[in-house]
Design a protein around this motif. Structure first.
Motif, PDB file in Angstrom:
ATOM      1  N   HIS A   1      -0.270 -44.574  27.529  1.00 42.06           N
ATOM      2  CA  HIS A   1      -1.219 -45.522  28.120  1.00 42.06           C
ATOM      3  C   HIS A   1      -1.055 -45.640  29.630  1.00 42.06           C
ATOM      4  CE1 HIS A   1      -1.021 -47.814  24.027  1.00 42.06           C
ATOM      5  NE2 HIS A   1      -1.856 -46.795  23.972  1.00 42.06           N
ATOM      6  N   HIS A   2       0.181 -45.453  30.096  1.00 40.21           N
ATOM      7  CA  HIS A   2       0.468 -45.727  31.513  1.00 40.21           C
ATOM      8  C   HIS A   2       1.377 -44.622  32.056  1.00 40.21           C
ATOM      9  CE1 HIS A   2       0.698 -47.804  35.172  1.00 40.21           C
ATOM     10  NE2 HIS A   2       0.872 -49.049  34.750  1.00 40.21           N
ATOM     11  N   LEU A   3       0.798 -43.460  32.231  1.00 42.36           N
ATOM     12  CA  LEU A   3       1.555 -42.295  32.686  1.00 42.36           C
ATOM     13  C   LEU A   3       2.202 -42.551  34.035  1.00 42.36           C
ATOM     14  CD1 LEU A   3       2.230 -39.304  31.987  1.00 42.36           C
ATOM     15  CD2 LEU A   3       0.232 -38.676  33.356  1.00 42.36           C
ATOM     16  N   ALA A   4       1.484 -43.233  34.931  1.00 43.77           N
ATOM     17  CA  ALA A   4       2.004 -43.461  36.282  1.00 43.77           C
ATOM     18  C   ALA A   4       3.286 -44.274  36.252  1.00 43.77           C
ATOM     19  CB  ALA A   4       0.945 -44.151  37.138  1.00 43.77           C
ATOM     20  N   ALA A   5       3.339 -45.323  35.429  1.00 42.95           N
ATOM     21  CA  ALA A   5       4.529 -46.168  35.388  1.00 42.95           C
ATOM     22  C   ALA A   5       5.730 -45.428  34.813  1.00 42.95           C
ATOM     23  CB  ALA A   5       4.252 -47.425  34.571  1.00 42.95           C
ATOM     24  N   SER A   6       5.487 -44.390  34.023  1.00 40.93           N
ATOM     25  CA  SER A   6       6.590 -43.605  33.464  1.00 40.93           C
ATOM     26  C   SER A   6       7.195 -42.652  34.487  1.00 40.93           C
ATOM     27  CB  SER A   6       6.105 -42.811  32.246  1.00 40.93           C
ATOM     28  OG  SER A   6       5.321 -41.697  32.640  1.00 40.93           O
ATOM     29  N   GLY A   7       6.523 -42.516  35.632  1.00 40.71           N
ATOM     30  CA  GLY A   7       7.022 -41.619  36.675  1.00 40.71           C
ATOM     31  C   GLY A   7       6.550 -40.194  36.549  1.00 40.71           C
ATOM     32  N   ASN A   8       5.603 -39.956  35.625  1.00 42.91           N
ATOM     33  CA  ASN A   8       5.153 -38.592  35.374  1.00 42.91           C
ATOM     34  C   ASN A   8       3.757 -38.308  35.927  1.00 42.91           C
ATOM     35  OD1 ASN A   8       7.405 -37.529  33.602  1.00 42.91           O
ATOM     36  ND2 ASN A   8       6.851 -39.391  32.497  1.00 42.91           N
ATOM     37  N   PHE A   9       3.367 -39.078  36.944  1.00 50.72           N
ATOM     38  CA  PHE A   9       2.049 -38.895  37.554  1.00 50.72           C
ATOM     39  C   PHE A   9       2.215 -38.706  39.054  1.00 50.72           C
ATOM     40  CE2 PHE A   9      -2.229 -40.751  38.841  1.00 50.72           C
ATOM     41  CZ  PHE A   9      -2.986 -39.710  38.338  1.00 50.72           C
TER      42      PHE A   9
END
Length: 413
Positions: free
Chosen positions: A325-333
Motif C-alpha cells: 500500500h505504501h511503497l515509499a514509506a518502506s524505502g523501496n521507492f
C-alpha cells in the motif's frame, strides 16, 4: 538538545491531538477507523490542503498560476477538492485526464505530459480540448492527424528537456539525456513550425527540471535558468508564448534532519523573475505545477497492530499495512539508503511509556518495513499505527496486488 543528532520531523503541528489520540481535521483516528470499517486506510485532511494552498497564495506572485500535478495523489475526492482552490490541473495519463475533466475544470486549464502517449491517448486529449505537452515529434504528428480527423485545432505545448538540472532534487528530470521532453536546442524550430501551422494552436512551453527539493537557493537557481530558457526560446523562435509552465520541485521534509522549504524565499525569487517576465513576455501566463508540496503533508496511512513479537531483544509491531500500500514509506521507492517516515501510535501518541520498535507489515519479504528502530509509545495488539507525510505517492505508487492482500481504503475528511 544535541545539535549533532538529526532531529525528527515535526509533523504533529499539522494535526491536533486530543486525549492522546491523533486527529485529522479534528476527527480522532480511532473514530475514523470505525467510520471506514477496516484497516489499513489512507486519510487526507482537507483543512491541511486548504492551509497549504493558502500558504502558497500568500507567498507566491499573484499572477503566477498554480496547478495541481495530480500524479501525486489522483484520488478523485482529493482532486475535486483541490480543483476549487487551484488554477488548473496537470495530468500524466488519459485516466487522470478523465478524473480532471470530471471536476469541471476548463479543458484549457488541463495539461497532459508524459512520454509514450499512445495514439489513442493523444486522440482523446485532442477531442477533450486540453493542452498536450509534446514529448517528441511523433506526438506532434499524432496530434495533427487527430486534429484533422476530428476537425479540431489541437492545443499544443512543447515539453523542454533543459540542459540544466535542479540541484538537490530527489528526482532529476533534466540536465542530461532523458526520456522526457524534447532537447532544448531543438525546440525553437519546432515552436516556429507549430506556431505557423494553420491546423494547431501553439500554447507554449513546459520546462521541468526536478522534484522534491528542500533548498530554496537550488530552486532559485533552477527557476532563474528556466525563465532565461523561456526568454531565449521565445526570441529565437519569434513566437508568442501563451503559457510557460515552469514546473515545481518544491519538497517536503520526511526524514530526521530535513528542514522545511523556505517558501518565503522561494516566493521572493519568483516575484523578481516574474517582474522581468512581465516586461519581456507581456501577455504570457506563467504556471507552477505542484503535487507533493500540496498533498504530501496532508495525509496519513493508518494500519493496525496484529501481533507484537520480541526477536532477540528487539520489538516487532506486525501490522496489516505494508509496502503493498505504501511503497515509499518502506524505502523501496527511490531511496538509496532506507530512512523512516515519521511514525506514531495514533491512539496513544505520547503514551504511558516509550519504546524502540520495528514496525513491519504482513508480507513475506524482509523489505516490508514501515519503520525501523523507531521511538514510539509502547504499543499492543489492536493499536493503530499512523505513518505520516503520506498524502503523496502512496497507494497509487504501490504494488497493490503483491501477495494478494486486501486493498487499502482512502478517505478525505
Amino acid at each position: 538538545m544535541n545539535r549533532d543528532v538529526p532531529q525528527p520531523v515535526d509533523v504533529l503541528h499539522l494535526f491536533s491531538v486530543r486525549n492522546d489520540v491523533l486527529c485529522l481535521n479534528g476527527i480522532p483516528v480511532t473514530q475514523l477507523a470505525e467510520r471506514v470499517g477496516t484497516t489499513p486506510f489512507f486519510a487526507y485532511d482537507r483543512s491541511a490542503l486548504d492551509a497549504r494552498v493558502g500558504l502558497l497564495r500568500q507567498h507566491l506572485p499573484a499572477d503566477l498560476h498554480l496547478h495541481y500535478a495530480m500524479k501525486a495523489n489522483p484520488m478523485p475526492a482529493v482532486v475535486q477538492h483541490l480543483s476549487r482552490l487551484v488554477d488548473g490541473i496537470d495530468v500524466a495519463s488519459a485516466g487522470e485526464m478523465m478524473v480532471a475533466l470530471d471536476t469541471g475544470t476548463a479543458p484549457a486549464h488541463i495539461s497532459f505530459a508524459g512520454p509514450a502517449k499512445t495514439a489513442a491517448e493523444v486522440r482523446r486529449a485532442v477531442a477533450a480540448g486540453i493542452t498536450l505537452n509534446l514529448e517528441s515529434t511523433r506526438e506532434l504528428e499524432l496530434a495533427l492527424v487527430a486534429g484533422k480527423d476530428l476537425q479540431v485545432r489541437p492545443r499544443l505545448a512543447i515539453r523542454v528537456n533543459p540542459s540544466f538540472e535542479l540541484k538537490g532534487a530527489g528526482m532529476k528530470m533534466g540536465g542530461s539525456a532523458k526520456q522526457f521532453g524534447i532537447d532544448a536546442e531543438l525546440v525553437p524550430e519546432l515552436c516556429s513550425r507549430i506556431a505557423t501551422s494553420q491546423t494547431a494552436e501553439f500554447v507554449g512551453l513546459h520546462i521541468y527540471a526536478g522534484s522534491q527539493c528542500l533548498r530554496a537557493e537550488a530552486l532559485a537557481e533552477a527557476q532563474e535558468a528556466t525563465f532565461r530558457l523561456a526568454f531565449e526560446i521565445a526570441e529565437q523562435s519569434r513566437t508568442q508564448l501563451q503559457s510557460v509552465n515552469i514546473g515545481g520541485g518544491f519538497g517536503i521534509p520526511y526524514f530526521p534532519g530535513d528542514k522545511a522549504l523556505d517558501i518565503e524565499a522561494v516566493g521572493r525569487n519568483l516575484e523578481r523573475l516574474m517582474q522581468e517576465a512581465r516586461g519581456r513576455l507581456p501577455g504570457t501566463r506563467f504556471v507552477t505545477e505542484l503535487g507533493r508540496y500540496l498533498v504530501g503533508e496532508a495525509g496519513a496511512y493508518i494500519c493496525q497492530v496484529i501481533d507484537r513479537k520480541i526477536s532477540r531483544g528487539q520489538v516487532f509491531l506486525v501490522t496489516d499495512g505494508g509496502l503493498h500500500h505504501h511503497l515509499a514509506a518502506s524505502g523501496n521507492f527511490g531511496q538509496v539508503i532506507r530512512k523512516n517516515y515519521p511514525v506514531v501510535v495514533a491512539n496513544r501518541v505520547v503514551g504511558v511509556s516509550r519504546e524502540t520498535a520495528n514496525v513491519v507489515g504482513p508480507l513475506c519479504t524482509p523489505l516490508d518495513v514501515l519503520g525501523a528502530a523507531v521511538s514510539t509509545a509502547a504499543a499492543e495488539v489492536g493499536d493503530l499505527i499512523a505513518v505520516m507525510q503520506s498524502g503523496a505517492y502512496g497507494l497509487s505508487a504501490s504494488p497493490q496486488a503483491f501477495l494478494s492482500h486486501p486493498a487499502a481504503s482512502q478517505i478525505l475528511v
